[in-house]
Design a protein around this motif. Sequence first.
Motif, PDB file in Angstrom:
ATOM      1  N   PRO A   2       0.822  -1.219   0.000  1.00 34.94           N
ATOM      2  CA  PRO A   2       0.000   0.000   0.000  1.00 34.94           C
ATOM      3  C   PRO A   2       0.855   1.268   0.000  1.00 34.94           C
ATOM      4  CG  PRO A   2      -0.119  -1.106   2.120  1.00 34.94           C
ATOM      5  CD  PRO A   2       0.679  -1.985   1.218  1.00 34.94           C
ATOM      6  N   ILE A   3       0.360   2.267  -0.684  1.00 32.45           N
ATOM      7  CA  ILE A   3       1.015   3.573  -0.750  1.00 32.45           C
ATOM      8  C   ILE A   3       0.307   4.577   0.165  1.00 32.45           C
ATOM      9  CG2 ILE A   3       1.657   5.478  -2.295  1.00 32.45           C
ATOM     10  CD1 ILE A   3       3.159   2.926  -2.919  1.00 32.45           C
ATOM     11  N   GLY A   4      -0.972   4.356   0.433  1.00 33.07           N
ATOM     12  CA  GLY A   4      -1.739   5.287   1.252  1.00 33.07           C
ATOM     13  C   GLY A   4      -2.600   4.565   2.262  1.00 33.07           C
ATOM     14  N   PHE A   5      -2.864   5.260   3.343  1.00 33.01           N
ATOM     15  CA  PHE A   5      -3.706   4.726   4.406  1.00 33.01           C
ATOM     16  C   PHE A   5      -4.711   5.783   4.835  1.00 33.01           C
ATOM     17  CE2 PHE A   5       0.375   2.670   4.740  1.00 33.01           C
ATOM     18  CZ  PHE A   5       0.065   1.340   4.950  1.00 33.01           C
ATOM     19  N   MET A   6      -5.925   5.351   5.072  1.00 31.48           N
ATOM     20  CA  MET A   6      -6.925   6.173   5.740  1.00 31.48           C
ATOM     21  C   MET A   6      -7.105   5.526   7.108  1.00 31.48           C
ATOM     22  SD  MET A   6     -10.176   6.467   7.042  1.00 31.48           S
ATOM     23  CE  MET A   6     -10.796   4.885   6.539  1.00 31.48           C
ATOM     24  N   TYR A   7      -7.152   6.346   8.153  1.00 30.65           N
ATOM     25  CA  TYR A   7      -7.233   5.780   9.493  1.00 30.65           C
ATOM     26  C   TYR A   7      -8.183   6.579  10.372  1.00 30.65           C
ATOM     27  CZ  TYR A   7      -3.973   9.573  10.568  1.00 30.65           C
ATOM     28  OH  TYR A   7      -3.386  10.808  10.704  1.00 30.65           O
ATOM     29  N   ILE A   8      -8.699   5.899  11.399  1.00 33.41           N
ATOM     30  CA  ILE A   8      -9.551   6.542  12.396  1.00 33.41           C
ATOM     31  C   ILE A   8      -8.945   6.273  13.758  1.00 33.41           C
ATOM     32  CG2 ILE A   8     -11.850   6.704  13.431  1.00 33.41           C
ATOM     33  CD1 ILE A   8     -13.011   5.668  10.778  1.00 33.41           C
ATOM     34  N   LEU A   9      -8.772   7.334  14.525  1.00 35.91           N
ATOM     35  CA  LEU A   9      -8.264   7.249  15.886  1.00 35.91           C
ATOM     36  C   LEU A   9      -9.383   7.568  16.860  1.00 35.91           C
ATOM     37  CD1 LEU A   9      -5.001   9.369  15.445  1.00 35.91           C
ATOM     38  CD2 LEU A   9      -5.234   6.871  15.250  1.00 35.91           C
ATOM     39  N   GLU A  10      -9.372   6.915  18.002  1.00 35.14           N
ATOM     40  CA  GLU A  10     -10.270   7.291  19.081  1.00 35.14           C
ATOM     41  C   GLU A  10      -9.441   8.068  20.101  1.00 35.14           C
ATOM     42  OE1 GLU A  10     -13.507   5.520  22.254  1.00 35.14           O
ATOM     43  OE2 GLU A  10     -12.315   4.120  21.084  1.00 35.14           O
ATOM     44  N   THR A  21      -2.402   9.104   5.344  1.00 31.38           N
ATOM     45  CA  THR A  21      -0.946   9.206   5.363  1.00 31.38           C
ATOM     46  C   THR A  21      -0.332   8.186   4.416  1.00 31.38           C
ATOM     47  OG1 THR A  21       1.007   9.191   6.818  1.00 31.38           O
ATOM     48  CG2 THR A  21      -0.718   7.581   7.291  1.00 31.38           C
ATOM     49  N   ILE A  22       0.951   8.354   4.113  1.00 34.51           N
ATOM     50  CA  ILE A  22       1.668   7.351   3.333  1.00 34.51           C
ATOM     51  C   ILE A  22       2.411   6.370   4.245  1.00 34.51           C
ATOM     52  CG2 ILE A  22       1.900   8.752   1.244  1.00 34.51           C
ATOM     53  CD1 ILE A  22       4.781   9.387   2.139  1.00 34.51           C
ATOM     54  N   ASN A  23       2.564   6.708   5.530  1.00 40.23           N
ATOM     55  CA  ASN A  23       3.265   5.838   6.471  1.00 40.23           C
ATOM     56  C   ASN A  23       2.467   5.796   7.774  1.00 40.23           C
ATOM     57  OD1 ASN A  23       5.019   4.706   8.423  1.00 40.23           O
ATOM     58  ND2 ASN A  23       6.814   5.371   7.264  1.00 40.23           N
ATOM     59  N   LEU A  24       1.642   4.785   7.931  1.00 42.84           N
ATOM     60  CA  LEU A  24       0.731   4.714   9.074  1.00 42.84           C
ATOM     61  C   LEU A  24       1.478   4.613  10.400  1.00 42.84           C
ATOM     62  CD1 LEU A  24      -2.181   4.627  10.067  1.00 42.84           C
ATOM     63  CD2 LEU A  24      -2.161   2.147   9.670  1.00 42.84           C
ATOM     64  N   LEU A  48      -5.614   3.673  17.682  1.00 42.83           N
ATOM     65  CA  LEU A  48      -6.028   3.348  16.317  1.00 42.83           C
ATOM     66  C   LEU A  48      -7.180   2.355  16.402  1.00 42.83           C
ATOM     67  CD1 LEU A  48      -5.495   3.505  13.221  1.00 42.83           C
ATOM     68  CD2 LEU A  48      -4.016   1.512  13.518  1.00 42.83           C
ATOM     69  N   VAL A  49      -8.329   2.717  15.821  1.00 41.59           N
ATOM     70  CA  VAL A  49      -9.496   1.834  15.873  1.00 41.59           C
ATOM     71  C   VAL A  49      -9.892   1.290  14.501  1.00 41.59           C
ATOM     72  CG1 VAL A  49     -10.437   2.755  18.024  1.00 41.59           C
ATOM     73  CG2 VAL A  49     -11.094   3.814  15.845  1.00 41.59           C
ATOM     74  N   TYR A  50      -9.328   1.868  13.432  1.00 37.81           N
ATOM     75  CA  TYR A  50      -9.696   1.421  12.090  1.00 37.81           C
ATOM     76  C   TYR A  50      -8.705   1.973  11.076  1.00 37.81           C
ATOM     77  CZ  TYR A  50     -12.515   0.532   7.943  1.00 37.81           C
ATOM     78  OH  TYR A  50     -12.961   0.079   6.725  1.00 37.81           O
ATOM     79  N   HIS A  51      -8.449   1.204  10.025  1.00 36.26           N
ATOM     80  CA  HIS A  51      -7.673   1.730   8.901  1.00 36.26           C
ATOM     81  C   HIS A  51      -7.993   0.957   7.633  1.00 36.26           C
ATOM     82  CE1 HIS A  51      -4.964  -1.660   9.678  1.00 36.26           C
ATOM     83  NE2 HIS A  51      -4.489  -1.461   8.460  1.00 36.26           N
ATOM     84  N   GLU A  52      -7.754   1.614   6.502  1.00 29.54           N
ATOM     85  CA  GLU A  52      -7.894   1.017   5.180  1.00 29.54           C
ATOM     86  C   GLU A  52      -6.619   1.303   4.402  1.00 29.54           C
ATOM     87  OE1 GLU A  52     -12.729   1.792   4.781  1.00 29.54           O
ATOM     88  OE2 GLU A  52     -11.375   2.864   3.441  1.00 29.54           O
ATOM     89  N   GLU A  53      -6.250   0.397   3.505  1.00 32.31           N
ATOM     90  CA  GLU A  53      -5.049   0.551   2.689  1.00 32.31           C
ATOM     91  C   GLU A  53      -5.431   0.857   1.247  1.00 32.31           C
ATOM     92  OE1 GLU A  53      -2.878  -3.104   3.164  1.00 32.31           O
ATOM     93  OE2 GLU A  53      -2.576  -2.752   5.303  1.00 32.31           O
ATOM     94  N   TYR A  54      -4.628   1.709   0.600  1.00 29.30           N
ATOM     95  CA  TYR A  54      -4.884   2.118  -0.787  1.00 29.30           C
ATOM     96  C   TYR A  54      -3.593   2.074  -1.591  1.00 29.30           C
ATOM     97  CZ  TYR A  54      -9.419   3.573   0.836  1.00 29.30           C
ATOM     98  OH  TYR A  54     -10.681   3.564   1.365  1.00 29.30           O
ATOM     99  N   SER A  55      -3.746   1.910  -2.886  1.00 35.18           N
ATOM    100  CA  SER A  55      -2.575   1.865  -3.767  1.00 35.18           C
ATOM    101  C   SER A  55      -2.062   3.264  -4.112  1.00 35.18           C
ATOM    102  CB  SER A  55      -2.889   1.088  -5.048  1.00 35.18           C
ATOM    103  OG  SER A  55      -3.976   1.683  -5.721  1.00 35.18           O
ATOM    104  N   ALA A  60      -6.679   7.479  -0.566  1.00 37.69           N
ATOM    105  CA  ALA A  60      -6.806   7.500   0.897  1.00 37.69           C
ATOM    106  C   ALA A  60      -7.300   8.863   1.368  1.00 37.69           C
ATOM    107  CB  ALA A  60      -5.461   7.168   1.546  1.00 37.69           C
ATOM    108  N   PHE A  61      -6.781   9.934   0.756  1.00 40.21           N
ATOM    109  CA  PHE A  61      -7.199  11.287   1.121  1.00 40.21           C
ATOM    110  C   PHE A  61      -8.674  11.503   0.791  1.00 40.21           C
ATOM    111  CE2 PHE A  61      -7.729  15.824   0.075  1.00 40.21           C
ATOM    112  CZ  PHE A  61      -7.377  16.387   1.287  1.00 40.21           C
TER     113      PHE A  61
END
Length: 99
Positions: A2-10, A21-24, A48-55, A60-61
């Motif tokens: 993966p090149i990108g990550f979308m994440y959710i923090l609590e 981000t590009i580096n989770l 960190l409660v959730y994340h998804e990976e993107y190419s 991700a943005f």
Amino acid sequence: MPIGFMYILECSNGSYYTGSTINLKERLLQHLSGEGAKHTKKYLPIKLVYHEEYSRIDEAFYREKQIQGWSRKKKEALINNKNYKLPSLSKNYTQNLNK
């Protein structure tokens, strides 16, 4: 890879912070050390409660911006892997009113 990550923090106050981000791993360390966003710095500690990976990072943005507009209940359905709830949580409340 993966090149990108979308994440959710609590955050410590129970709020959710959504980012990309590009580096989770590095970004999480920044948040945990108080060098991330103003919101996470104010409400440490975070988890960190959730994340998804993107190419691609732009994907991700885009996803980050989409989720930032979601209600708390809809974010929690995603976090808790209850994707079947997402469509009903997407409806405008006025769609359910009797005329």
